[in-house]
Design an enzyme around this catalytic site. Structure first.
Site, PDB file in Angstrom:
ATOM      1  N   ASP A   1       0.873  -1.172   0.000  1.00  0.00           N
ATOM      2  CA  ASP A   1       0.000   0.000   0.000  1.00  0.00           C
ATOM      3  C   ASP A   1       0.913   1.226   0.000  1.00  0.00           C
ATOM      4  OD1 ASP A   1      -1.466   2.210   0.714  1.00  0.00           O
ATOM      5  OD2 ASP A   1      -2.633   1.201   2.263  1.00  0.00           O
TER       6      ASP A   1
ATOM      7  N   CYS B   1      -8.877   6.178   9.904  1.00  0.00           N
ATOM      8  CA  CYS B   1      -9.119   4.872   9.241  1.00  0.00           C
ATOM      9  C   CYS B   1      -8.109   3.832   9.707  1.00  0.00           C
ATOM     10  CB  CYS B   1      -9.097   4.997   7.716  1.00  0.00           C
ATOM     11  SG  CYS B   1     -10.424   5.987   7.074  1.00  0.00           S
TER      12      CYS B   1
HETATM   13  C1  LIG Z   1      -2.048   4.107   4.084  1.00  0.00           C
HETATM   14  C2  LIG Z   1      -3.314   4.365   3.327  1.00  0.00           C
HETATM   15  N1  LIG Z   1      -3.878   3.391   2.614  1.00  0.00           N
HETATM   16  C3  LIG Z   1      -4.987   3.570   1.904  1.00  0.00           C
HETATM   17  C4  LIG Z   1      -5.630   4.787   1.894  1.00  0.00           C
HETATM   18  C5  LIG Z   1      -6.880   4.942   1.096  1.00  0.00           C
HETATM   19  O1  LIG Z   1      -6.662   5.843   0.054  1.00  0.00           O
HETATM   20  P1  LIG Z   1      -7.869   6.314  -0.875  1.00  0.00           P
HETATM   21  O2  LIG Z   1      -8.936   6.811   0.058  1.00  0.00           O
HETATM   22  O3  LIG Z   1      -7.270   7.392  -1.704  1.00  0.00           O
HETATM   23  O4  LIG Z   1      -8.308   5.145  -1.651  1.00  0.00           O
HETATM   24  C6  LIG Z   1      -5.107   5.838   2.646  1.00  0.00           C
HETATM   25  C7  LIG Z   1      -5.800   7.132   2.714  1.00  0.00           C
HETATM   26  O5  LIG Z   1      -5.656   7.897   3.618  1.00  0.00           O
HETATM   27  C8  LIG Z   1      -3.911   5.626   3.367  1.00  0.00           C
HETATM   28  O6  LIG Z   1      -3.355   6.604   4.088  1.00  0.00           O
END
Ligand SMILES: Cc1ncc(COP(=O)(O)O)c(C=O)c1O
Length: 418
Positions: A211, A375
């Protein structure tokens, strides 16, 4: 004594010049100059990216891959040019390994729905880490409900926010078929040793997904060097527009995947009861794509490379270290994440003040922070907190802005403890 060469960072003059590329930064909020420190949520956009969207809609707007008229040819060429640009940006072997999605979340969901559904079975295990964003947890939970796979989590050590690498071997059990982990933690600022994690997994035949939501716009991300099978990123966190992202997939894995969604563009032939799929990567891009935003993403990549991703990374680390040091001087502050080698994301709690009160007060002083679980609810539970305040930096942020943050936090402490 041998001296270690420091990577070049950005000079004050360079940052001053860069800031002029971002019209949004030049404004007052509640009567104070805006200090935007919510870059982990989304970055601001330079004028060239905004202009790229305007140019597309004013001059080239047409659907891609379908028309034979001039505008459609132009739109298709620019759309496909971004694929080539993205392959170069990530050092993928081929542009066919680049799939356009809505963002990191959709990229991970695509792998879960397509690769994992096709290649995993009940009883197989997916290894995650305790610092994952919900986007790298929930798609796997849904998969487990659907096909009976299992999850396990590599632990985080505690407030210092490191992965417990000493226990990695113990967690890489023979039933683990996929290891999915974040490059940079969006709460802790931890930079994970992605190359080492991929190498260990690969040695056991485990497929890897990185990720890169918080890293792709902040440092050089080279998929071949990292050695991952999949990598997910969001355009909006790296100076690009919202609603566009990338899934990089190693060709060997993409060949083992069924389509993600059905519709236009992803087919080569459709009959009443059966269809044949288009070639990779189009097989995974159903329907009219997000053409304008994909095209503007290439402009964002050009912009970042013009500044230099090594310089951006060095500035990030410098500012993060400076912020950690300055914030540590506040009494009653609890800082999360490693003290050293951290990325430009800093989470903290002020004693006796709720994170939402910190963020609301800071906003009244023009300082944009984030408060909440970011999140990362499972991580919050592990750390025994419900929320934190978070300041996250980008290359247009300055030490003076960090000083302003500290000044406002000191004011908040005084206000709430008076
Ligand atoms: C580490 C990480 N993964 C995934 C995401 C999800 O990204 P998106 O909402 O742009 O799909 C975020 C968003 O804050 C993030 O910080």
């Amino acid at each position: 004594m041998q001296t270690v060469a420091q990577p070049p960072s950005l000079s004050d003059a360079e940052i001053e010049k860069i800031r002029q590329d971002f019209p949004i930064l030049d404004q007052k909020v509640h009567g104070h100059p805006l200090v935007y420190l919510d870059n982990a949520a989304t970055s601001q956009k330079p004028r060239v990216v905004i202009q790229s969207l305007v140019n597309y809609y004013e001059r080239d707007n047409a659907n891609v891959h379908r028309g034979i008229h001039e505008l459609s040819n132009r739109a298709s060429a620019a759309y496909e040019a971004t694929r080539t640009r993205a392959a170069k940006f990530l050092n993928a072997k081929s542009e066919d390994e680049i799939i356009f999605t809505r963002g990191t979340t959709e990229s991970i969901n695509l792998v879960a729905a397509s690769w994992a559904s096709q290649n995993l079975k009940a009883g197989d295990r997916i290894l995650l880490t305790e610092m994952e964003h919900h986007s790298n947890i929930v798609p796997w939970q849904l998969l487990c409900e659907r096909i009976g796979t299992k999850l396990s989590y590599l632990p985080v050590t505690g407030d210092e926010g490191l992965l417990d690498l000493a226990r990695l071997d113990e967690f890489l059990t023979s039933d683990v078929k996929l290891f999915a982990f974040t490059h940079i933690s969006n709460t802790l600022g931890t930079v994970n040793p992605v190359e080492e994690l991929c190498e260990k997994a690969r040695a056991r035949g485990i497929v890897t997904l990185v990720d890169a939501a918080q890293s792709a716009g902040h440092r050089v991300v080279d998929v071949q060097k990292i050695g991952c099978d999949f990598l997910a990123l969001s355009g909006h966190k790296m100076c690009g527009p919202t609603g566009v992202g990338i899934l990089y997939g190693r060709m060997e894995q993409l060949k083992r995947m069924s389509p993600y969604q059905g519709g236009g563009d992803m087919i080569s032939d459709v009959d009443f009861f059966k269809s044949a799929w288009n070639k990779i990567p189009y097989k995974f891009e159903a329907g009219t794509p997000n053409i304008a935003d994909v095209i503007a993403l290439a402009t964002a990549m050009d912009y970042l490379d013009q500044i230099g991703r090594d310089k951006i990374a060095a500035h990030d680390m410098e500012l993060a270290a400076y912020a950690y040091e300055r914030l540590s001087t506040l009494s009653g502050i609890r800082l999360f994440g490693p003290a050293k080698g951290r990325a430009g994301v800093t989470s903290f709690l002020l004693k006796d003040v709720h994170a939402h009160d910190v963020v609301t007060f800071a906003d009244q002083r023009g300082v944009a922070l984030r408060g909440g679980h970011h999140c990362n609810q499972p991580l919050m539970k592990k750390l025994k907190v419900s929320s934190t305040s978070r300041a996250s930096f980008y290359f247009y942020n300055t030490q003076a802005e960090v000083d302003r943050l500290v000044e406002v936090l000191a004011e908040i402490q005084k206000f709430f403890t008076a």
